[in-house]
Design a protein around this motif. Structure first.
Motif: not given
Length: 283
Positions: A126, A122-123, A120, A7-8, A82, A4, A11
């Motif tokens: 995911y 997107h996470v 937010r 991923q963040i 984040w 993750i 992105w």
């Protein structure tokens, strides 16, 4: 690096996701900081009682609002927080501002928060694609602002407090979150039904990365505030809100972006904590 986090970072590295305004080649934010905490961390229970037990959500509260059918315990949930640092381009323009926000700062406040909202989502997606329940508390329809008997203006879920519990920084005299990349930031968070190792907190006090509280010096944010909303007693939320809602938001609409935006943030630049933890440099 876990998936993750990767991923963040991936992105946010894509300018199509992280533009300071539509079609721009300038990023809204720099490389994110990412932290983790357990929803069972006792600090979340403390915050609920301290801020407002009748309205403030623990992570488990927020998760059950999002998924009332889910049978979960707090120790099965993780909070992912984040920090999105303002770029040097944005900060440099804002340092020159005096009573009104720079247009670059207003763009980062308006379009940049859309970046944050999309991150937010997107996470959450995911995790949903992986078959896991996840939610972004501030995007839930039930999220709302509130008034704390102790602190005044508040909300059901605080992104900055989630970041504090997740090891990303402590609070300053202006109530801003001071992180290892400073206070000129935006913050986001998601709760997921998955266990992650918590990020260790390199602090014990909620305000120890602020020069004023740690060393009795600075007061830079006081000098930068055009509303006089920051004093040695702390942050006057009423004065701050009144100035933003009645003065700067009108300026942004009339002179900058054509829409009302709660843009100010002057206390976040031209101060020692703008882009770093100033206490770590003090001997």
């Amino acid at each position: 690096m876990n998936r993750i986090t990767s991923q963040i970072l991936s992105w946010m590295a894509d300018i199509k996701n992280n533009a300071i305004e539509p079609e721009s080649e300038l990023p809204a934010f720099g490389t994110p900081l990412i932290g983790f905490s357990s929803a069972a961390d006792s600090l979340f229970d403390f915050l609920k009682v301290d801020i407002g037990a009748d309205f403030y959500w623990t992570p488990l509260d927020a998760f059950k609002v999002a998924f009332p059918e889910a049978d979960v315990r707090a120790d099965e949930l993780s909070v992912i927080a984040w920090v999105l640092p303002q770029t040097e381009h944005t900060r440099a323009s804002h340092r020159r501002a005096m009573d009104m926000p720079s247009i670059e700062w207003s763009r980062a406040r308006y379009y940049g928060e859309k970046v944050n909202e999309n991150l937010r989502r997107h996470v959450v997606k995911y995790f949903a694609d992986a078959g896991l329940y996840a939610c972004a508390p501030v995007l839930l329809p039930q999220w709302s602002r509130a008034v704390s008997d102790k602190y005044g203006y508040a909300s059901r879920w605080s992104e900055r407090h989630a970041a504090y519990v997740s090891g990303l920084g402590t609070f300053g005299l202006s109530d801003g979150l001071i992180t290892s990349v400073g206070k000129a930031i935006r913050v986001g968070s998601v709760i997921v039904h998955k266990k992650y190792d918590p990020t260790s907190r390199a602090y014990t006090e909620y305000n120890e990365w602020c020069l004023f509280y740690a060393k009795g010096k600075c007061r830079g944010c006081m000098q930068r505030c055009p509303a006089g909303a920051i004093t040695e007693s702390g942050h006057d939320k009423v004065k701050c809100k009144d100035y933003i809602r009645n003065i700067t938001s009108a300026h942004v609409e009339e002179e900058q972006l054509g829409v009302r935006v709660n843009s100010c943030g002057l206390c976040q630049t031209k101060v020692p904590c703008e882009s770093r933890n100033p206490v770590s440099k003090v001997k």
